[in-house]
Structure formats: C-alpha cells, structure tokens
Scaffold this motif. Sequence first.
Motif: not given
Length: 324
Positions: A52-59, A37-44
Amino acid sequence: MKRNWVIFKKLWKIQFHNYWTDVTNIVLGIVITTFTLICWLMFKNKGVTTDRFLLASAIGIAVIRNSLYNFGRTINDFNNKHLVKAFLLTPISKRILVFSLLSFNFVMNFMVIFLLFGIGMCFPEQRALLVNVNWLMFLSSLFLMIILSNLIAIIIAFSFKNNEVIISIFVWFYFIPMYMLGLGIPYYLINSNNTLNVITYFFPHRYVLNLMQAGWIGDTTMSYPMGDGTFAKNGFGYMNQTWIPYLVTILLILICSIWISIIFYKKFSYNAKRFKGYPGIHKHLNRIYRFKEAKNLEELDQVISGKKARPDKIEPPIQAKGGK
C-alpha cells in the motif's frame, strides 16, 4: 554580496548543465523510477498484489538517487577539478559552495517528488490512501533520508580516487534499495523471506525508508498491516517500536558526520606540522614559490596535494629592503 551571487549563479549553471545533459542520469534518476511506479500502479488495478506504500517507496528511492548518486557525482566532479580545494584556499565564502550544492539538490528532489506524487494521484486508490498518511512521520523521515543520502555521498566521493569505483558504489547504493526495499520487488515478498529480511538490515537506507513507508499508511507502530486485516510476517522488523528506526537513522547520520569531519581534516586542514617553518603568510608564499618552480606534473601534483617540499624546494629566505 554581488560577487557571492554571481558565483552562486555560476555554480548553479554548472550543476544544471551536468544534470540535464547526462542521459544516463536522466534515465536512472527519473525514467526508471517513474516507469516502475506506473507499471506497478497499473498492474495493481488488474488484481496484482502490491504494498500500500508503493508511492512512498518510489519517492524514497528517487530521493536516494538524487541525494546520493547525483549529489555525489557533482561533488566528485568538483573535487576532480580541484574546485572544492580552490574554494578552501581562497577568501571566497565557503558557504556559497555548500549552499549552491544543497539548494540545487533540494530543488531537483522537489521536482522529482512532485512528478511521482502527481503520477500517483492519477490513480483513485492512491488518492484514497491520503487520509491515512501520518504527515509528520512521513515528512520527517523524508528529511532524514535526504540528509543521510547527502552525507553518504560526500563520504564516498572523498574516500576513493578512482572515478569508476565511485560511480559503481553510487550505483549499488541506488539499485539495492530499489529492488530490495519496496519498489522493484514488492516489499512484502522480501519481508516474508527471513534470510533476505536479515540482509536488508545492513542497508543504511532501510530504516529511514521503512519510516517513510509506515508513515504513508499511518502505521505508527511499525506493525506493517497488509490492508486485508492481516500483518506482514516480520512486521517492519523493529518489534513494533517506532523509536528504533529513528534512533538508528540518527546514529547513522552522526557517524557519517564524524567520518566526514575526519576526512576533511586530513584532506584540507594542511596540518601545521607540515608548515611549522612557515608561520602565517610564509606558508602561502612557499606554496606560490613551489608552483612557480615546479618542473613537471609530478611536482605540481605534490604542491596541489599539500605534500611537504623537498629540501631543495624550500623557499629562499626573503631579504629585507636594501639587501640586508
């Protein structure tokens, strides 16, 4: 009441010890999901296109891990130690065992969800998405995700005897959703490939995870808006009908519940036909007698598994007082 509380605390202590002393469990259940999750959010932040629902996917993936893999391993461990069967054969409330398992799993889920949500809120663009969240849709699908994962875990734990097979199935149920349903690989890439999109329909977690994802971006029509005014090639794949994934998820939960009922009936009911010559307490007296008379591990396993006694192992008749 006091005795039940003592038993409950001991069961919690066992689960807590198993959870936090298993390095593999911590790495797969918390570290990998959090790191991805951190990697994807930083790359974004550097222009990389993500859902856009990356956080929901991680949860959702974290819930699958805790509610299926960890929950299933605990049940399998208890079952291997005959703890489940012991509870069913004693007057101790069965609800204590069930409640301890479910409550511990709920607390662990909450901790991991809180951790991931906290990390997501460290990024301004993720905080901005909160205004679009359909909380009723997101939370209801999250609840269904936990139930479905728990039920699948129970089925796997009681359907196979080989521990390696059970763990392998748990791992597959975790890694397939992780890479194919929106965290390891952006979901819009899987969605744009017709073959992969069709394959994901066979993953039981797809439907409820899609509901979580759609709820997070406020997409009540399941049309999959990309955020730039366009829509994903196949949408979420339900002809823009929200009721379809809800219906499929509820049907999966119903099927799993029936399956579990059948498993428990066959495994723990001790069919009366096996003991029709021992009505009432005689059935239990015969079991105690067979334990005492067992001469090797094979005979002991037969008693534990509830197999019918051989003629030479039948309990001798109980004589009345006075030798009559």
